[in-house]
Design a protein around this motif. Sequence first.
Motif, mmCIF file in Angstrom:
data_model
loop_
_atom_site.group_PDB
_atom_site.id
_atom_site.type_symbol
_atom_site.label_atom_id
_atom_site.label_comp_id
_atom_site.label_asym_id
_atom_site.label_seq_id
_atom_site.Cartn_x
_atom_site.Cartn_y
_atom_site.Cartn_z
ATOM 1 N N TRP A 74 3.923 35.596 7.864
ATOM 2 C CA TRP A 74 4.249 34.861 9.076
ATOM 3 C C TRP A 74 4.033 33.376 8.856
ATOM 4 O O TRP A 74 3.063 32.972 8.236
ATOM 5 N N LYS A 75 4.972 32.595 9.363
ATOM 6 C CA LYS A 75 4.860 31.144 9.261
ATOM 7 C C LYS A 75 4.553 30.587 10.645
ATOM 8 O O LYS A 75 5.303 30.824 11.599
ATOM 9 N N GLY A 76 3.454 29.867 10.744
ATOM 10 C CA GLY A 76 3.062 29.253 12.007
ATOM 11 C C GLY A 76 3.311 27.760 11.962
ATOM 12 O O GLY A 76 2.885 27.084 11.023
ATOM 13 N N ILE A 77 4.025 27.255 12.946
ATOM 14 C CA ILE A 77 4.310 25.821 13.029
ATOM 15 C C ILE A 77 3.769 25.313 14.356
ATOM 16 O O ILE A 77 4.035 25.896 15.410
ATOM 17 N N ALA A 78 2.997 24.238 14.280
ATOM 18 C CA ALA A 78 2.443 23.611 15.479
ATOM 19 C C ALA A 78 2.779 22.129 15.430
ATOM 20 O O ALA A 78 2.447 21.443 14.465
ATOM 21 N N GLU A 93 2.147 20.536 11.789
ATOM 22 C CA GLU A 93 1.472 21.303 10.743
ATOM 23 C C GLU A 93 2.100 22.680 10.645
ATOM 24 O O GLU A 93 2.475 23.276 11.662
ATOM 25 N N ALA A 94 2.192 23.188 9.420
ATOM 26 C CA ALA A 94 2.729 24.528 9.183
ATOM 27 C C ALA A 94 1.809 25.268 8.239
ATOM 28 O O ALA A 94 1.178 24.668 7.364
ATOM 29 N N ARG A 118 5.031 20.352 21.468
ATOM 30 C CA ARG A 118 6.489 20.300 21.370
ATOM 31 C C ARG A 118 7.038 21.623 20.832
ATOM 32 O O ARG A 118 8.048 22.109 21.286
ATOM 33 N N TYR A 119 6.337 22.169 19.834
ATOM 34 C CA TYR A 119 6.792 23.403 19.213
ATOM 35 C C TYR A 119 5.572 24.120 18.649
ATOM 36 O O TYR A 119 4.874 23.580 17.794
ATOM 37 N N ILE A 120 5.286 25.308 19.146
ATOM 38 C CA ILE A 120 4.183 26.119 18.621
ATOM 39 C C ILE A 120 4.696 27.549 18.566
ATOM 40 O O ILE A 120 4.977 28.159 19.593
ATOM 41 N N ARG A 121 4.835 28.061 17.335
ATOM 42 C CA ARG A 121 5.432 29.397 17.208
ATOM 43 C C ARG A 121 5.081 30.031 15.870
ATOM 44 O O ARG A 121 4.971 29.355 14.856
ATOM 45 N N CYS A 122 4.954 31.355 15.883
ATOM 46 C CA CYS A 122 4.848 32.161 14.666
ATOM 47 C C CYS A 122 6.177 32.881 14.468
ATOM 48 O O CYS A 122 6.730 33.431 15.410
ATOM 49 N N SER A 123 6.673 32.857 13.250
ATOM 50 C CA SER A 123 7.925 33.558 12.965
ATOM 51 C C SER A 123 7.801 34.258 11.618
ATOM 52 O O SER A 123 7.074 33.811 10.733
ATOM 53 N N PRO A 124 8.519 35.377 11.431
ATOM 54 C CA PRO A 124 8.465 36.082 10.141
ATOM 55 C C PRO A 124 8.917 35.160 9.012
ATOM 56 O O PRO A 124 9.801 34.327 9.183
ATOM 57 N N TYR A 125 8.274 35.329 7.851
ATOM 58 C CA TYR A 125 8.545 34.445 6.733
ATOM 59 C C TYR A 125 8.433 35.232 5.439
ATOM 60 O O TYR A 125 7.548 36.064 5.292
ATOM 61 N N SER A 126 9.350 34.966 4.522
ATOM 62 C CA SER A 126 9.243 35.554 3.184
ATOM 63 C C SER A 126 9.579 34.474 2.155
ATOM 64 O O SER A 126 10.545 33.729 2.313
#
Length: 127
Positions: A74-78, A93-94, A118-126
């Motif tokens: 999972w990739k978290g971007i804040a 930050e990611a 502005r953007y805070i989310r976890c998304s699947p990542y490979s």
Amino acid sequence: MNRNTCSLAQVARGLKSRLRFAALAVTAVSLAACQQYQTPEDLLFAPTFNKSRQNIPYTYNTPYDCRTFTGSGWKGIAAGRVVNFSQKYLISEAGCFRTRQECEAYLSLMRSYIDVPRYIRCSPYSA
């Protein structure tokens, strides 16, 4: 008759003082139950939360750096604005994590630093 009125006033005053004491006792027990705050002085005079750029958590050159992450996760971007008294600046930050729970924990920590998200989310990542 005046004597009964006086005694009712005394009873009311006694009840108020007992309620105050009970509220104080509950507060003292609650504070004592916290491991972090042992006395009211600790709660009132604890160190303040510092949001300077140097204290904001980052993932670069750590095991959570997306540049060195391998596999799926999972990739978290804040991203957002931080307000530290008169200083206002944007951060982004990611981080890459093996589980969604780790990612959500990271974003929860970042939410405590970011005042205007502005953007805070976890998304699947490979990788």
